[in-house]
Enzyme design. Structure first.
Site, PDB file in Angstrom:
ATOM      1  N   GLU A 239      30.262  14.978  72.688  1.00 61.71           N
ATOM      2  CA  GLU A 239      29.429  15.481  71.589  1.00 61.71           C
ATOM      3  C   GLU A 239      29.568  16.999  71.452  1.00 61.71           C
ATOM      4  O   GLU A 239      29.643  17.524  70.341  1.00 61.71           O
ATOM      5  CB  GLU A 239      27.962  15.107  71.811  1.00 61.71           C
TER       6      GLU A 239
ATOM      7  N   SER B 275      20.366  10.889  72.045  1.00 67.31           N
ATOM      8  CA  SER B 275      20.064  10.325  70.730  1.00 67.31           C
ATOM      9  C   SER B 275      19.842   8.824  70.780  1.00 67.31           C
ATOM     10  O   SER B 275      20.626   8.086  71.332  1.00 67.31           O
ATOM     11  CB  SER B 275      21.172  10.669  69.744  1.00 67.31           C
TER      12      SER B 275
END
Length: 160
Positions: A64, A84
């Site tokens: 990420e 997330s």
């Protein structure tokens, strides 16, 4: 305790520090302190090389960050959703452009997640993007659409 001899054994072994100390019945803290005193530069590097491989979460987080950095290089303001659980791992904003990005190192996204991300992007006027690393290096970006995915090239979206 012959620290020099044990250090050389440890260096040749493939063991982690705790495994080595248990096998040789030595106190880990004492051995570590004495070895660090004798070999200050080598010790930290040796210990770091023996740490267990990264967890799946750490590998995903690292990917990420790679995607985030790529988007930032192209002028986007990027917010990462830590751990997330929602539709997007990253939200990238630039003048006239909003990207909702799902990062998957393996390249596949479950159909229901793809549909949810696509629907959210449609509702707010954003692009739904899948970032993957199928080849092991670099970042591949794909636009999610009703029929699946298509290539997404940041160069095609010049920022003002």
């Amino acid at each position: 305790m012959d620290v020099e001899k044990l250090y050389k054994k440890f260096k040749k072994s493939k063991s982690q520090l705790n495994q080595f100390c248990n096998k040789h019945s030595i106190n880990q803290a004492t051995f570590s302190r004495k070895a660090r005193a004798l070999y200050p530069n080598e010790w930290e590097e040796l210990i770091a090389s023996r740490k267990p491989k990264s967890s799946q979460y750490a590998l995903g987080r690292s990917f990420e960050y790679s995607v985030r950095n790529l988007l930032r290089k192209h002028g986007y303001f990027v917010v990462r959703s830590a751990q997330s659980k929602g539709e997007a791992d990253l939200v990238a904003l630039a003048s006239g452009s909003v990207l909702l990005v799902q990062c998957k190192r393996g390249g596949s996204i479950p159909k229901n997640e793809q549909e949810e991300l696509f629907a959210l992007a449609q509702r707010i006027g954003a692009e739904a993007i899948l970032a993957d690393r199928k080849t092991g290096r670099g970042v591949n970006l794909k636009r999610l659409c009703r029929s699946g995915t298509e290539p997404f090239d940041l160069q095609e979206y010049p920022l003002p």
